[in-house]
Each structure stands twice: as structure tokens, then as C-alpha cells.
Write a protein that holds these residues in place. Structure first.
Motif, mmCIF file in Angstrom:
data_model
loop_
_atom_site.group_PDB
_atom_site.id
_atom_site.type_symbol
_atom_site.label_atom_id
_atom_site.label_comp_id
_atom_site.label_asym_id
_atom_site.label_seq_id
_atom_site.Cartn_x
_atom_site.Cartn_y
_atom_site.Cartn_z
ATOM 1 N N VAL A 1 1.862 0.077 -17.326
ATOM 2 C CA VAL A 1 0.833 -0.715 -16.650
ATOM 3 C C VAL A 1 0.531 -0.139 -15.273
ATOM 4 N N ILE A 2 1.572 0.165 -14.512
ATOM 5 C CA ILE A 2 1.368 0.714 -13.168
ATOM 6 C C ILE A 2 0.731 2.097 -13.244
ATOM 7 N N ASP A 3 1.182 2.913 -14.184
ATOM 8 C CA ASP A 3 0.584 4.242 -14.348
ATOM 9 C C ASP A 3 -0.902 4.136 -14.669
ATOM 10 N N SER A 4 -1.263 3.162 -15.502
ATOM 11 C CA SER A 4 -2.671 2.979 -15.859
ATOM 12 C C SER A 4 -3.487 2.528 -14.653
ATOM 13 N N CYS A 5 -2.907 1.654 -13.836
ATOM 14 C CA CYS A 5 -3.602 1.229 -12.612
ATOM 15 C C CYS A 5 -3.829 2.423 -11.689
ATOM 16 N N ALA A 6 -2.846 3.314 -11.621
ATOM 17 C CA ALA A 6 -3.004 4.521 -10.807
ATOM 18 C C ALA A 6 -4.129 5.395 -11.353
ATOM 19 N N GLU A 7 -4.176 5.524 -12.665
ATOM 20 C CA GLU A 7 -5.196 6.364 -13.302
ATOM 21 C C GLU A 7 -6.604 5.825 -13.078
ATOM 22 N N HIS A 8 -6.758 4.504 -13.117
ATOM 23 C CA HIS A 8 -8.093 3.901 -13.056
ATOM 24 C C HIS A 8 -8.435 3.318 -11.682
ATOM 25 N N GLY A 9 -7.550 3.507 -10.708
ATOM 26 C CA GLY A 9 -7.835 3.018 -9.363
ATOM 27 C C GLY A 9 -7.849 1.508 -9.254
ATOM 28 N N VAL A 10 -7.021 0.841 -10.052
ATOM 29 C CA VAL A 10 -6.964 -0.620 -10.049
ATOM 30 C C VAL A 10 -5.832 -1.096 -9.138
ATOM 31 N N VAL A 11 -6.121 -2.090 -8.338
ATOM 32 C CA VAL A 11 -5.143 -2.702 -7.440
ATOM 33 C C VAL A 11 -4.305 -3.705 -8.237
ATOM 34 N N ILE A 12 -3.034 -3.867 -7.883
ATOM 35 C CA ILE A 12 -2.191 -4.869 -8.538
ATOM 36 C C ILE A 12 -1.963 -6.030 -7.579
ATOM 37 N N GLU A 13 -2.162 -7.217 -8.090
ATOM 38 C CA GLU A 13 -1.941 -8.418 -7.294
ATOM 39 C C GLU A 13 -0.455 -8.747 -7.193
ATOM 40 N N LEU A 14 -0.031 -9.106 -5.985
ATOM 41 C CA LEU A 14 1.209 -9.851 -5.819
ATOM 42 C C LEU A 14 0.743 -11.277 -5.550
ATOM 43 N N ASN A 15 0.758 -12.088 -6.590
ATOM 44 C CA ASN A 15 0.281 -13.459 -6.465
ATOM 45 C C ASN A 15 1.258 -14.231 -5.590
ATOM 46 N N ALA A 16 0.774 -14.708 -4.444
ATOM 47 C CA ALA A 16 1.643 -15.306 -3.433
ATOM 48 C C ALA A 16 1.984 -16.757 -3.703
ATOM 49 N N ASN A 17 1.391 -17.341 -4.747
ATOM 50 C CA ASN A 17 1.771 -18.706 -5.091
ATOM 51 C C ASN A 17 3.285 -18.731 -5.324
ATOM 52 N N PRO A 18 4.019 -19.620 -4.645
ATOM 53 C CA PRO A 18 5.488 -19.612 -4.755
ATOM 54 C C PRO A 18 6.008 -19.811 -6.169
ATOM 55 N N TYR A 19 5.172 -20.340 -7.070
ATOM 56 C CA TYR A 19 5.578 -20.492 -8.462
ATOM 57 C C TYR A 19 5.444 -19.174 -9.234
ATOM 58 N N ARG A 20 4.726 -18.225 -8.668
ATOM 59 C CA ARG A 20 4.484 -16.965 -9.378
ATOM 60 C C ARG A 20 5.200 -15.777 -8.721
ATOM 61 N N LEU A 21 4.777 -15.387 -7.516
ATOM 62 C CA LEU A 21 5.286 -14.180 -6.851
ATOM 63 C C LEU A 21 5.339 -13.026 -7.852
ATOM 64 N N ASP A 22 4.201 -12.786 -8.448
ATOM 65 C CA ASP A 22 4.026 -11.877 -9.576
ATOM 66 C C ASP A 22 2.858 -10.950 -9.230
ATOM 67 N N LEU A 23 3.106 -9.708 -9.066
ATOM 68 C CA LEU A 23 4.090 -8.741 -9.479
ATOM 69 C C LEU A 23 5.438 -8.977 -8.790
ATOM 70 N N ASP A 24 6.531 -8.844 -9.565
ATOM 71 C CA ASP A 24 7.849 -8.989 -8.978
ATOM 72 C C ASP A 24 8.076 -7.877 -7.958
ATOM 73 N N TRP A 25 8.744 -8.250 -6.858
ATOM 74 C CA TRP A 25 8.942 -7.311 -5.752
ATOM 75 C C TRP A 25 9.665 -6.032 -6.176
ATOM 76 N N SER A 26 10.510 -6.119 -7.203
ATOM 77 C CA SER A 26 11.326 -4.963 -7.587
ATOM 78 C C SER A 26 10.492 -3.801 -8.127
ATOM 79 N N TRP A 27 9.219 -4.066 -8.504
ATOM 80 C CA TRP A 27 8.363 -2.999 -9.023
ATOM 81 C C TRP A 27 7.412 -2.434 -7.966
ATOM 82 N N ILE A 28 7.478 -2.962 -6.762
ATOM 83 C CA ILE A 28 6.610 -2.445 -5.700
ATOM 84 C C ILE A 28 6.928 -0.987 -5.361
ATOM 85 N N PRO A 29 8.204 -0.595 -5.245
ATOM 86 C CA PRO A 29 8.473 0.819 -4.934
ATOM 87 C C PRO A 29 7.845 1.786 -5.935
ATOM 88 N N TYR A 30 7.890 1.448 -7.219
ATOM 89 C CA TYR A 30 7.293 2.337 -8.223
ATOM 90 C C TYR A 30 5.774 2.383 -8.063
#
Length: 540
Positions: A464-493
Motif C-alpha cells: 500500500v505504501i509503495d503504491s502511494c509512493a508510485e502514484h504520489g498519494v498522501v496517507i492520512e493519519l486520522n487523528a480521531n482518538p478512536y482511529r489514529l490510523d495509519l498506525d505510527w509504527s508504519w510512518i518510518p517506512y
């Protein structure tokens, strides 16, 4: 099996049957049995069926079920109704003041099947859409549900963050000569927590005098208690040792183990500040949020620690909803609130047409909203409202409008909201198709998770992240406390692949914009910098 245990089985049976609108005579019979049995002082489990029938109000059918429970530990009729009812719905029925009729209403009307999902729906103001639920009822139910969750042992970061803020303010006012600070997982801003943790120079003997805390138990260096129903641990130390103890209590077990292995034989006790601890180790200061694993230690040793993003870096509110779909406030109110909070722009992204449950916008209504936004932009310049949509990603991965409509938006947030029961391959392919769509700007809440309620659908994060890189798509970190999605652990990648992260509140009200705070906290755990975040700059 005790009498109260037996009685509770009949109470549950009556509620389940009422939920499913079964025979009202039987429901009343089982409800009456509950009221009689829980007050009975005879040992029901040791009685025969004949003896049970001798109890006033207990007939042959009830007696047989009591005997079945006492001898087998189960009641076949109850098990039948349990099997027809989702576990989360059964949990709702256990909440005092939330009866079968209202549970049935939210189950049928909103499709929610867990307490967490219902809380999220309330957060989006969806409960008031149902007959019999007004704003006051919604708020009362929210309080009941949150109280229920407090007894389950896991809490959202926001809940404990707010409780900690109030408690620290109170403590600093009551004991101005002492030092109080957050510590532990709370200080690391973990998305879910088991308790509040504080560090203080206040003597343990003074703990019982702290106003507002209950169930106080104190040892030489620790106080255990509760505050507002939340578990609380207070660690005590001297001012001279504050830095050493704060370092010890803040870091995760993995982080501390790695730190000790890197610095064998060095005594880090008796240091007044954490800066002293890191200086003695020959390392730059590592922010608390990064102290989860040895990853940050490696960066520190190589002088490559990132300068973490702050809330003040965010320039615009991306992903918001208005009364056009399921928000509480109008576009104007949302825009004025964003401007007054110091932001430069607002991305108005109401739900798309397939989201009928959220009053999603038809094509005609999309155009009407565009006209309103155009007028507001003329009036409110230089502040700007961007025309957006949170487009449902349909089951085949396509977006929710024809190309000529998608082309009219300034940006499109693509999110999955339906058909969540997918295996990894199906979920990943669905996302990849949406990412490849030339109109997709941001991938919204990538896994659809609801913390403490619903696991996200499984995805191949790297693809998914590789595809976003290929197509120039931004990934949301949804800040709603019930979500926090994308999980922080995948931000470095994501950063490694050059993918920008957008910290979005998914605001359904003016106050919802303030959830950006929690998105920033999660982003910092993943090492996000100002340059790695999409909405730290003006967008075009």
C-alpha cells in the motif's frame, strides 16, 4: 452457582428475547423470575425441580431451567439467543440504563455491533438521526458507555490525557513546592493505555491528602489509586534523583533493555534531569514518544534523530464534515472555527453519495455545496476552504462519482467504510485500485480500525505504501482518538519511501478539529517531521 448468578441468566434471557421481539408473555415471566430469584435466600442450586416449583412464582418451565443451570452450568434456551446476537450487542445490554429497545434501535439504525463502534457513531453525531434519540440522550448515553469502558482495563489516550491534565493542574495548585510530571506509556503518548502514571517529588505519606483520588494504597516509593474511575500510579522520588527515575519510568521495557546493553557498567542513578542521563551516555536527548524500541537509540548514536513535528506546525484542517452530511456544524461555522484557531485553510470533505447512513452528497448536492464554498471563499479571503469529498472506496476499488465530478474537487480523500470483512489480499487490492485512481489525493484511515473496538481489516502495508509512493498519494493519519490510523509504527517506512503523511482530525464538529493534537502525538512516535507532513504547508 449462587442465586445472583442464576438470576442474572434469567435477566439476560429476558433482555435478549425483548431485543429480538419474542413472546412478551415469556419475556415478562423470565424478568419476574430474575427479580424473585435474586432476592431468594434459599440455596437454589441444591434444590430439586419439585422443590423449586414450590417457590412462589416459579413454575415448571422456570424450575427446569434453574435445575439445568445448576447441574450443567448452561441454559440451552439462553445459549440459543446468545448465538443469534453479536457479542458487542450483548455487552450493550449489560450497561445500566441502556435497555433492549434502544439497543435494538442503534443496532438496526446504525449497524453498530460494539460499544466502541457506538461511541464512534456518537462522536460523529449520528445517534441524533434516530427516532427517540435527541442531543441530550446522546450525551447521556456517551457518558454511560465511557463509564462502562473504564471498567474494562484499556483506555484511549485522549481519555487519560484529559484526566492527567486536570489532575496535574490540581496537584500543582495544591502543592506548589513540589514537582509533578507525566511518565510511562502516558508520556510516550501510546494510543491505548491501562493506567495514568505520574512522577513527583511529593512524599508518599502525603498521597492520602490528595483531593479527588480514591482507593489509595502507598508504599515507600509508589502510590496506587483511582481518579475519575481511572487507575492511577504515582511514583515518588527526590528532586536530586528525578531525572534518573523519569528516564526509568518513561521508556518501554524494550527501549530500557537496549539502552542498558549499549552502556554496560555505567551508573545512571542520582541524576536530576533526563538531559543529564543522556549526556552521561554520550547521546542527544531522545523525545519520550520515541522511546519504544532501540530504533531511536540507533538514530541518536548516529546523530540522526529527527526534529519531531509539533501541533503548531499544522497549517490547515484537512478532512472535515459539515451539516451537508453527518457533521454538527455548517460549512461557515467550521471555516470560521478553523480560522479562529489559527489555521490558514479548511478542507471540507463531506461523505459521498454511497454513504447513505451519513447523508452522503448526491451529485446535485455536491454542486450546491461548491456554490456555497465559492461564496464563502470570496467573503473570507485570504482564508480558504478547499472543495473536497471523502469518497467511499467501493468494493471493486473504484471511487464514488463519475470522472467529471471527481475532477471538480480540489482534492479527494478516498476511504473504505463498507464491506470491512476482507482478507488481506482483497483489502489490499481494493486499496491499490483506489490509490491508482488519478483523482485520489489522500488515502483515508487505511485500515478502518476503531481502537478498543474493531481491528482494522488486514492489509499489506508495504504494498500500500509503495503504491502511494508510485502514484504520489498522501496517507492520512486520522487523528480521531478512536482511529489514529495509519498506525505510527508504519510512518518510518512511509517516510523512507517519500510518502507524505497528512494529520487529519476527521472533524464532525468545530471541537473535533482539536483532535489534531492526538494525531500529532501519534505521528511523533513514528518520527514524523514537519517536512514529512503534508498539511504543514499551504496546499494547491
Amino acid at each position: 452457582m449462587t442465586n445472583p448468578d442464576i438470576a442474572r441468566h434469567f435477566n439476560e434471557l429476558a433482555k435478549l428475547m425483548e431485543l429480538h421481539k419474542d413472546n412478551p408473555f415469556k419475556i415478562r415471566s423470565y424478568s419476574n423470575a430474575y427479580n424473585k430469584l435474586r432476592k431468594n435466600d434459599q440455596e437454589l442450586a441444591g434444590m430439586s425441580e419439585e422443590e423449586l416449583q414450590g417457590i412462589d412464582g416459579i413454575g415448571k418451565a422456570i424450575a427446569a431451567k434453574i435445575h439445568e443451570l445448576a447441574t450443567t452450568g448452561k441454559m440451552e434456551t439462553l445459549e440459543k439467543w446468545r448465538a443469534q446476537t453479536p457479542e458487542g450487542i450483548r455487552e450493550m445490554l449489560s450497561i445500566r440504563g441502556f435497555g433492549p429497545k434502544k439497543v435494538k434501535a442503534v443496532w438496526d439504525g446504525l449497524g453498530v455491533t460494539s460499544v466502541g463502534q457506538l461511541l464512534y457513531a456518537i462522536n460523529e453525531n449520528r445517534l441524533v438521526e434516530l427516532k427517540g434519540f435527541g442531543a441530550k440522550t446522546q450525551e447521556t448515553l456517551k457518558e454511560k458507555l465511557e463509564f462502562h469502558q473504564r471498567s474494562q482495563g484499556q483506555f484511549l489516550y485522549r481519555a487519560l490525557d484529559q484526566a492527567a491534565e486536570a489532575l496535574l493542574s490540581q496537584l500543582r495548585a495544591a502543592y506548589p513546592e513540589e514537582v509533578f510530571a507525566r511518565t510511562g506509556a502516558l508520556r510516550r503518548a501510546c494510543p491505548t493505555l491501562t493506567h495514568l502514571a505520574l512522577l513527583t517529588t511529593l512524599a508518599p505519606a502525603a498521597s492520602p491528602t490528595i483531593p479527588g483520588i480514591e482507593e489509595v494504597k502507598t508504599t515507600d516509593d509508589k502510590t496506587s489509586a483511582t481518579v475519575d474511575g481511572f487507575p492511577l500510579v504515582i511514583h515518588h522520588c527526590s528532586a536530586a534523583n528525578f531525572g534518573s527515575r523519569q528516564f526509568r519510568h518513561t521508556g518501554s521495557e524494550e527501549f530500557l533493555k537496549a539502552f542498558v546493553e549499549r552502556h554496560p557498567g555505567i551508573d545512571f542513578a542520582g541524576l536530576a534531569t533526563e538531559e543529564d542521563v543522556f549526556a552521561k551516555a554520550g547521546l542527544p536527548y531522545i523525545e519520550p514518544e520515541l522511546r519504544e524500541s532501540d530504533w531511536a537509540l540507533e538514530l541518536a548514536a548516529n546523530d540522526q534523530l529527527p526534529e519531531l513535528i509539533t501541533q503548531e506546525d499544522i497549517r490547515g484542517v484537512v478532512h472535515s464534515h459539515s451539516t451537508w452530511s453527518d457533521g454538527i456544524h455548517s460549512v461557515r461555522q467550521m471555516a470560521e472555527a478553523a480560522r479562529d484557531k489559527g489555521y490558514d485553510y479548511l478542507v471540507m470533505s463531506d461523505h459521498s453519495k454511497t454513504a447513505v447512513y451519513a447523508n452522503g452528497l448526491s451529485i446535485e448536492r455536491v454542486k450546491e455545496q461548491w456554490a456555497e464554498i465559492d461564496a464563502l471563499n470570496e467573503e473570507m479571503a485570504p482564508f480558504r476552504i478547499f472543495k473536497s469529498i471523502e469518497s467511499d472506496i467501493l468494493t471493486d476499488g473504484s471511487l464514488d462519482y463519475p470522472e467529471e465530478i471527481l475532477a471538480g474537487f480540489d482534492l479527494v480523500i478516498a476511504s473504505i467504510h463498507s464491506q470491512l470483512n476482507m482478507d488481506e489480499e482483497k483489502a489490499t487490492e481494493r486499496l491499490l485500485t483506489a490509490i491508482a485512481n488519478p483523482y485520489t489525493t489522500i488515502l483515508g484511515h487505511p485500515t478502518g480500525r476503531l481502537l478498543l473496538s474493531r481491528k482494522g481489516y488486514p492489509i499489506n502495508y508495504q504494498r500500500v505504501i509503495d503504491s502511494c509512493a508510485e502514484h504520489g498519494v498522501v496517507i492520512e493519519l486520522n487523528a480521531n482518538p478512536y482511529r489514529l490510523d495509519l498506525d505510527w509504527s508504519w510512518i518510518p517506512y512511509a517516510l523512507e519511501k517519500g510518502v507524505k503523511i497528512s494529520i487529519n482530525p476527521d472533524a464532525h464538529s468545530m471541537g473535533g478539529m482539536d483532535d489534531i493534537k492526538y494525531g500529532v502525538a501519534a505521528a511523533r512516535k513514528g518520527g514524523l517531521t514537519k517536512n514529512g507532513c503534508w498539511n504543514t504547508d499551504l496546499i494547491v
